[in-house]
Design a protein around this motif. Sequence first.
Motif, mmCIF file in Angstrom:
data_model
loop_
_atom_site.group_PDB
_atom_site.id
_atom_site.type_symbol
_atom_site.label_atom_id
_atom_site.label_comp_id
_atom_site.label_asym_id
_atom_site.label_seq_id
_atom_site.Cartn_x
_atom_site.Cartn_y
_atom_site.Cartn_z
ATOM 1 N N SER A 145 9.566 -0.494 18.860
ATOM 2 C CA SER A 145 8.142 -0.578 19.156
ATOM 3 C C SER A 145 7.384 0.363 18.236
ATOM 4 O O SER A 145 7.841 0.662 17.124
ATOM 5 C CB SER A 145 7.891 -0.245 20.638
ATOM 6 O OG SER A 145 6.539 -0.425 20.979
ATOM 7 N N ASN A 149 10.636 4.278 23.248
ATOM 8 C CA ASN A 149 10.279 3.464 24.415
ATOM 9 C C ASN A 149 10.390 4.264 25.714
ATOM 10 O O ASN A 149 11.398 4.200 26.411
ATOM 11 C CB ASN A 149 11.188 2.229 24.491
ATOM 12 C CG ASN A 149 11.140 1.431 23.206
ATOM 13 O OD1 ASN A 149 10.188 1.509 22.448
ATOM 14 N ND2 ASN A 149 12.182 0.652 22.953
ATOM 15 N N THR A 168 3.127 0.732 24.323
ATOM 16 C CA THR A 168 4.423 0.743 23.646
ATOM 17 C C THR A 168 5.327 -0.355 24.193
ATOM 18 O O THR A 168 6.027 -1.038 23.440
ATOM 19 C CB THR A 168 5.102 2.117 23.807
ATOM 20 O OG1 THR A 168 4.302 3.112 23.158
ATOM 21 C CG2 THR A 168 6.498 2.133 23.202
ATOM 22 N N VAL A 171 4.062 -3.836 22.969
ATOM 23 C CA VAL A 171 4.469 -4.035 21.569
ATOM 24 C C VAL A 171 5.967 -4.329 21.493
ATOM 25 O O VAL A 171 6.410 -5.201 20.739
ATOM 26 C CB VAL A 171 4.106 -2.795 20.718
ATOM 27 C CG1 VAL A 171 4.689 -2.918 19.314
ATOM 28 C CG2 VAL A 171 2.590 -2.626 20.646
ATOM 29 N N LEU A 172 6.738 -3.618 22.293
ATOM 30 C CA LEU A 172 8.185 -3.846 22.338
ATOM 31 C C LEU A 172 8.498 -5.287 22.726
ATOM 32 O O LEU A 172 9.342 -5.943 22.106
ATOM 33 C CB LEU A 172 8.832 -2.884 23.333
ATOM 34 C CG LEU A 172 10.332 -3.052 23.590
ATOM 35 C CD1 LEU A 172 11.127 -2.809 22.319
ATOM 36 C CD2 LEU A 172 10.789 -2.111 24.706
ATOM 37 N N ASN A 175 7.613 -7.624 19.832
ATOM 38 C CA ASN A 175 8.591 -7.510 18.747
ATOM 39 C C ASN A 175 9.918 -8.153 19.131
ATOM 40 O O ASN A 175 10.576 -8.803 18.308
ATOM 41 C CB ASN A 175 8.806 -6.040 18.381
ATOM 42 C CG ASN A 175 7.612 -5.439 17.670
ATOM 43 O OD1 ASN A 175 6.678 -6.151 17.292
ATOM 44 N ND2 ASN A 175 7.625 -4.128 17.478
#
Length: 204
Positions: A145, A149, A168, A171-172, A175
């Motif tokens: 991320s 994390n 975060t 976004v993780l 991704n």
Amino acid sequence: MKVILINGSPRKDSNTLLGIKEMQKIFNQENIDTEIINIGSKEVRGCIVCGKCGQLGKCVFDDIVNEVAKKFESADGMVVASPVYYSAPNASVQALLQRLFYSSHFDKTMKVGASFVCARRGGTTSSFDVLNKYFTISGMPVASSQYWNNIHGGAPGQAAEDKEGMQTLRVLARNMSFLIKSIALGKEKYGLPEKEEREWTNFI
């Protein structure tokens, strides 16, 4: 495509579960199926290295570990989320992962792994490191991320105030979704990487 999310918190309305649901929203937007598996309050005994899984194809202790193994085998990715206890993941999470990865013999190559941890204050990066090692020994790409994390919160729901932590995790999830989709296309065109016969070396 499907991701299983392992919730290692024993609390009903935990901050760890709050983080999992934040990721789940993104997976749903990305058209990736999800299943949350709550193991934090389960009785998960540790591995005794009996080797019976080599004969049985599953752990000799027929509990949640074997149930998770079946779901893991058919999934494209796994998220492991744990609260931090004394600078380490929940003992139930560690017992499950040790037995799961030791006893399941299906090929995990290119299944995507991700983890995050939740703490009131400290011990996040050491716990995060423990969880990721299960992925990296199994040929699993690890999703990243914009930061390590972790989310922070003590009282139930408090992690929602950790705006950076929640971002975060979003976004993780994005991704991870991208990786899963990209790997699916790559497998279709190129197949999986070539396998070598395993070399075993002991250092004494």
